[in-house]
Design a protein around this motif. Structure first.
Motif, PDB file in Angstrom:
ATOM      1  N   GLY A 163       0.823  -1.200   0.000  1.00 31.35           N
ATOM      2  CA  GLY A 163       0.000   0.000   0.000  1.00 31.35           C
ATOM      3  C   GLY A 163       0.855   1.246   0.000  1.00 31.35           C
ATOM      4  O   GLY A 163       2.091   1.189   0.013  1.00 31.35           O
ATOM      5  N   LYS A 164       0.185   2.393  -0.008  1.00 32.24           N
ATOM      6  CA  LYS A 164       0.844   3.690   0.056  1.00 32.24           C
ATOM      7  C   LYS A 164       0.397   4.378   1.339  1.00 32.24           C
ATOM      8  O   LYS A 164      -0.794   4.405   1.664  1.00 32.24           O
ATOM      9  N   TYR A 165       1.373   4.966   2.062  1.00 36.96           N
ATOM     10  CA  TYR A 165       1.090   5.445   3.409  1.00 36.96           C
ATOM     11  C   TYR A 165       1.572   6.881   3.623  1.00 36.96           C
ATOM     12  O   TYR A 165       2.549   7.316   3.009  1.00 36.96           O
ATOM     13  N   PRO A 166       0.915   7.619   4.538  1.00 39.18           N
ATOM     14  CA  PRO A 166       1.436   8.922   4.978  1.00 39.18           C
ATOM     15  C   PRO A 166       2.634   8.711   5.899  1.00 39.18           C
ATOM     16  O   PRO A 166       2.952   7.576   6.264  1.00 39.18           O
ATOM     17  N   ALA A 167       3.273   9.804   6.269  1.00 38.90           N
ATOM     18  CA  ALA A 167       4.507   9.693   7.054  1.00 38.90           C
ATOM     19  C   ALA A 167       4.542  10.722   8.184  1.00 38.90           C
ATOM     20  O   ALA A 167       3.982  11.812   8.067  1.00 38.90           O
ATOM     21  N   ILE A 168       5.240  10.342   9.251  1.00 46.47           N
ATOM     22  CA  ILE A 168       5.549  11.262  10.353  1.00 46.47           C
ATOM     23  C   ILE A 168       7.057  11.300  10.531  1.00 46.47           C
ATOM     24  O   ILE A 168       7.709  10.254  10.651  1.00 46.47           O
ATOM     25  N   LEU A 169       7.611  12.503  10.546  1.00 39.93           N
ATOM     26  CA  LEU A 169       9.014  12.716  10.899  1.00 39.93           C
ATOM     27  C   LEU A 169       9.081  13.088  12.372  1.00 39.93           C
ATOM     28  O   LEU A 169       8.482  14.080  12.795  1.00 39.93           O
ATOM     29  N   HIS A 170       9.796  12.269  13.159  1.00 45.69           N
ATOM     30  CA  HIS A 170      10.002  12.551  14.579  1.00 45.69           C
ATOM     31  C   HIS A 170      11.356  13.223  14.759  1.00 45.69           C
ATOM     32  O   HIS A 170      12.395  12.637  14.412  1.00 45.69           O
ATOM     33  N   VAL A 171      11.344  14.453  15.278  1.00 46.77           N
ATOM     34  CA  VAL A 171      12.589  15.194  15.504  1.00 46.77           C
ATOM     35  C   VAL A 171      12.866  15.228  17.012  1.00 46.77           C
ATOM     36  O   VAL A 171      11.948  15.311  17.821  1.00 46.77           O
ATOM     37  N   GLU A 187       2.359   0.571  12.961  1.00 46.24           N
ATOM     38  CA  GLU A 187       1.385  -0.519  12.971  1.00 46.24           C
ATOM     39  C   GLU A 187      -0.023  -0.024  12.644  1.00 46.24           C
ATOM     40  O   GLU A 187      -0.890  -0.808  12.270  1.00 46.24           O
ATOM     41  N   LYS A 188      -0.247   1.275  12.775  1.00 40.43           N
ATOM     42  CA  LYS A 188      -1.553   1.854  12.455  1.00 40.43           C
ATOM     43  C   LYS A 188      -1.628   2.370  11.016  1.00 40.43           C
ATOM     44  O   LYS A 188      -2.624   2.967  10.620  1.00 40.43           O
ATOM     45  N   GLY A 189      -0.539   2.170  10.252  1.00 39.81           N
ATOM     46  CA  GLY A 189      -0.571   2.539   8.841  1.00 39.81           C
ATOM     47  C   GLY A 189       0.094   3.855   8.510  1.00 39.81           C
ATOM     48  O   GLY A 189      -0.326   4.566   7.596  1.00 39.81           O
ATOM     49  N   ILE A 190       1.182   4.196   9.253  1.00 37.66           N
ATOM     50  CA  ILE A 190       1.923   5.434   9.007  1.00 37.66           C
ATOM     51  C   ILE A 190       3.414   5.118   8.960  1.00 37.66           C
ATOM     52  O   ILE A 190       3.942   4.454   9.865  1.00 37.66           O
ATOM     53  N   ILE A 191       4.094   5.587   7.937  1.00 45.58           N
ATOM     54  CA  ILE A 191       5.552   5.493   7.906  1.00 45.58           C
ATOM     55  C   ILE A 191       6.102   6.456   8.959  1.00 45.58           C
ATOM     56  O   ILE A 191       5.674   7.617   9.030  1.00 45.58           O
ATOM     57  N   THR A 192       7.042   5.995   9.784  1.00 45.83           N
ATOM     58  CA  THR A 192       7.643   6.894  10.769  1.00 45.83           C
ATOM     59  C   THR A 192       9.156   6.892  10.597  1.00 45.83           C
ATOM     60  O   THR A 192       9.767   5.845  10.356  1.00 45.83           O
ATOM     61  N   PHE A 193       9.739   8.065  10.712  1.00 46.01           N
ATOM     62  CA  PHE A 193      11.195   8.213  10.612  1.00 46.01           C
ATOM     63  C   PHE A 193      11.640   9.082  11.776  1.00 46.01           C
ATOM     64  O   PHE A 193      11.282  10.263  11.857  1.00 46.01           O
ATOM     65  N   GLN A 194      12.379   8.486  12.697  1.00 55.12           N
ATOM     66  CA  GLN A 194      12.853   9.178  13.898  1.00 55.12           C
ATOM     67  C   GLN A 194      14.347   9.415  13.754  1.00 55.12           C
ATOM     68  O   GLN A 194      15.120   8.466  13.612  1.00 55.12           O
ATOM     69  N   ILE A 195      14.755  10.676  13.799  1.00 58.73           N
ATOM     70  CA  ILE A 195      16.159  10.997  13.533  1.00 58.73           C
ATOM     71  C   ILE A 195      16.895  11.471  14.778  1.00 58.73           C
ATOM     72  O   ILE A 195      16.302  11.986  15.727  1.00 58.73           O
ATOM     73  N   GLY A 196      18.202  11.276  14.752  1.00 56.04           N
ATOM     74  CA  GLY A 196      19.110  11.981  15.648  1.00 56.04           C
ATOM     75  C   GLY A 196      19.692  13.155  14.883  1.00 56.04           C
ATOM     76  O   GLY A 196      19.574  13.232  13.656  1.00 56.04           O
ATOM     77  N   ILE A 197      20.340  14.069  15.584  1.00 52.53           N
ATOM     78  CA  ILE A 197      20.805  15.290  14.907  1.00 52.53           C
ATOM     79  C   ILE A 197      22.321  15.421  14.858  1.00 52.53           C
ATOM     80  O   ILE A 197      22.838  16.359  14.260  1.00 52.53           O
ATOM     81  N   LEU A 238      19.144  21.886   8.496  1.00 52.04           N
ATOM     82  CA  LEU A 238      19.178  21.341   7.144  1.00 52.04           C
ATOM     83  C   LEU A 238      19.022  19.823   7.157  1.00 52.04           C
ATOM     84  O   LEU A 238      18.457  19.230   6.231  1.00 52.04           O
ATOM     85  N   GLY A 239      19.489  19.185   8.228  1.00 51.72           N
ATOM     86  CA  GLY A 239      19.310  17.741   8.357  1.00 51.72           C
ATOM     87  C   GLY A 239      17.856  17.339   8.437  1.00 51.72           C
ATOM     88  O   GLY A 239      17.467  16.257   7.962  1.00 51.72           O
ATOM     89  N   GLY A 263       9.194  17.305  20.876  1.00 58.93           N
ATOM     90  CA  GLY A 263       9.054  18.129  22.067  1.00 58.93           C
ATOM     91  C   GLY A 263      10.362  18.764  22.471  1.00 58.93           C
ATOM     92  O   GLY A 263      11.444  18.207  22.239  1.00 58.93           O
ATOM     93  N   SER A 264      10.289  19.960  23.044  1.00 54.77           N
ATOM     94  CA  SER A 264      11.454  20.713  23.510  1.00 54.77           C
ATOM     95  C   SER A 264      12.320  21.100  22.302  1.00 54.77           C
ATOM     96  O   SER A 264      11.842  21.798  21.415  1.00 54.77           O
ATOM     97  N   GLN A 265      13.570  20.646  22.228  1.00 51.99           N
ATOM     98  CA  GLN A 265      14.338  20.888  21.001  1.00 51.99           C
ATOM     99  C   GLN A 265      13.577  20.349  19.803  1.00 51.99           C
ATOM    100  O   GLN A 265      13.565  20.947  18.718  1.00 51.99           O
ATOM    101  N   GLY A 266      12.883  19.210  19.986  1.00 47.41           N
ATOM    102  CA  GLY A 266      12.078  18.644  18.915  1.00 47.41           C
ATOM    103  C   GLY A 266      10.859  19.480  18.589  1.00 47.41           C
ATOM    104  O   GLY A 266      10.406  19.503  17.433  1.00 47.41           O
ATOM    105  N   GLY A 267      10.302  20.174  19.581  1.00 50.99           N
ATOM    106  CA  GLY A 267       9.219  21.111  19.301  1.00 50.99           C
ATOM    107  C   GLY A 267       9.706  22.256  18.446  1.00 50.99           C
ATOM    108  O   GLY A 267       9.024  22.699  17.514  1.00 50.99           O
ATOM    109  N   ALA A 268      10.917  22.732  18.771  1.00 45.30           N
ATOM    110  CA  ALA A 268      11.535  23.780  17.946  1.00 45.30           C
ATOM    111  C   ALA A 268      11.759  23.290  16.527  1.00 45.30           C
ATOM    112  O   ALA A 268      11.404  23.957  15.549  1.00 45.30           O
ATOM    113  N   LEU A 269      12.338  22.103  16.402  1.00 42.33           N
ATOM    114  CA  LEU A 269      12.644  21.573  15.072  1.00 42.33           C
ATOM    115  C   LEU A 269      11.381  21.285  14.269  1.00 42.33           C
ATOM    116  O   LEU A 269      11.397  21.357  13.034  1.00 42.33           O
ATOM    117  N   SER A 270      10.277  20.991  14.945  1.00 36.65           N
ATOM    118  CA  SER A 270       9.011  20.784  14.232  1.00 36.65           C
ATOM    119  C   SER A 270       8.559  22.073  13.553  1.00 36.65           C
ATOM    120  O   SER A 270       8.180  22.081  12.374  1.00 36.65           O
TER     121      SER A 270
END
Length: 395
Positions: A163-171, A187-197, A238-239, A263-270
């Motif tokens: 299938g084709k799925y939406p995505a969430i980037l976790h910063v 597992e609910k049908g979303i591609i997730t990509f969690q990065i370090g910086i 840029l990352g 959240g926090s630094q990740g809230g900023a990066l969002s």
């Protein structure tokens, strides 16, 4: 510690009133002395006194707070040889808080040129499947992609079903640590990509991150702040764009829907990623850091990492360079719907700084306040955030 308004919010010019109780075995103590201090958050005390609890309670009235902002009442008490403390925060017309930082005239040009430089670098993704983390519904990979001046690493979780799925980037929030990916959302049908910086793999032993945190990466938040082209966060911001490049290349991505959250630094990066990259459709941010950094230079709280509390960083070139990285100036350019949440008692990312950024966002936005929270969330906040994101991405 409780303010006398249920939402902890007053109009500027009003007086707040705090009620102080000391409970032992959930029973109010009487006739005990409590020290208290009243101050604008992170600023010098307006008043410091001792009060005696009568009938188990003391009431402290503040002087009028004439500007939009936040006022705290801290209290401490000694019981059985131990000192206990707490505090509560009253907000005064927070929707009227304006930033102290200013927008550099070449802000947009600076970041357009930076993204142009990034675009010249191929993504070159390298995916390593992690069988021990995979489930019957989700494949999990450790990912390396090329960034400007190094790499970005992260954990990709994608549904196994065709299938084709939406995505969430976790910063990520601040610090140096390993990451494990968001299998639950996948597992609910979303591609997730969690990065370090930090340009290092995110599946190493904890001791590696501990050593970097106390060594080479200690104080990364202010590294090269005197040079806006080489400040640490330039490669980080840029990352995040490069992470979106990678999501766009995933074979099961639906080509349309990407959210960013943290959240926090990740809230900023969002907020920053949503402002920098038009491919982001939604953002959800908890207590964003890096907001209105110059607050301390203007007699009020500034955002984490509180760099301008330190005379070492209060150099004119550092102050000016901070404006190219302040969340406030990215918030001005956010065009996508956003969900935001924080508390008045946050002692890491002061609400004064966060409201300064939130108030300039021109896009559709909703703020969910949980006043008593500090730099953490209730499960209900996480549930609300997930429900909002899933509704946007899956319905």
């Amino acid at each position: 510690m409780t303010p006398d308004k249920s939402d902890w919010t007053y109009a500027k010019g009003e007086q707040a009133q705090f009620q102080i109780m000391v409970l032992k075995n959930n029973v109010p103590l009487e006739g005990i002395d409590v020290k208290y201090r009243i101050n604008p958050e992170k600023m010098d005390a307006w008043e410091e006194k001792t009060v005696t609890l009568k009938k188990g309670v003391a009431t402290v009235k503040t002087q009028r707070f004439t500007e939009p902002g936040f006022l705290q009442c801290h209290a401490s008490v000694e019981v059985d040889g131990k000192t206990y403390s707490s505090y509560a925060t009253a907000g005064f017309s927070p929707e009227q808080i304006e930033p102290t930082t200013t927008l550099p005239p070449d802000f947009e040009q600076f970041w357009e040129e930076a993204k142009s430089d990034l675009a010249k670098i191929p993504v070159k993704p390298v995916l390593t499947r992690l069988p021990e983390r995979c489930t019957d519904k989700v494949d999990v990979y450790h990912v390396s992609i090329d960034n400007i001046k190094g790499k970005i690493y992260g954990i990709l979780c994608k549904p196994k079903a065709e299938g084709k799925y939406p995505a969430i980037l976790h910063v990520p929030g601040a610090g140096i640590r390993p990451y494990y990916g968001d299998i639950w959302s996948a597992e609910k049908g979303i591609i997730t990509f969690q990065i370090g910086i930090h340009g290092i793999p995110v599946n190493l032993d904890q001791i590696v991150y501990d050593n970097l945190g106390t060594g080479a990466l200690n104080g990364y938040q202010i590294a090269n702040l005197d040079d806006k082209d080489n400040y640490y966060y330039k490669r980080v911001y840029l990352g995040c764009v490069r992470a979106v490049d990678f999501i766009e290349s995933i074979d099961c991505f639906n080509g349309r829907d990407i959210a960013v959250t943290g959240g926090s630094q990740g809230g900023a990066l969002s907020i920053i990623t949503a402002a920098l990259d038009s491919r982001i459709d939604y953002l959800a941010a908890f207590y964003p850091a890096l907001c209105d950094l110059t607050g301390y230079l203007n007699g009020r709280a500034g955002g984490w990492p509180h760099m301008f509390l330190d005379d070492f960083t209060n150099k004119p070139e550092k102050v000016e360079n901070s404006k190219y990285y302040d969340v406030v100036n990215f918030a001005r350019f956010v065009k996508v719907p956003g969900w935001y949440s924080w508390g008045y008692n946050d002692n890491v990312c002061p609400p004064t700084s966060m409201h300064a950024a939130y108030n300039v966002i021109p896009a559709p936005k909703e703020l969910h306040l949980f006043p008593e929270t500090q730099h953490w969330t209730f499960p209900e906040q996480q549930e609300q955030k997930n429900n909002w994101l899933f509704k946007k991405l899956l319905e």
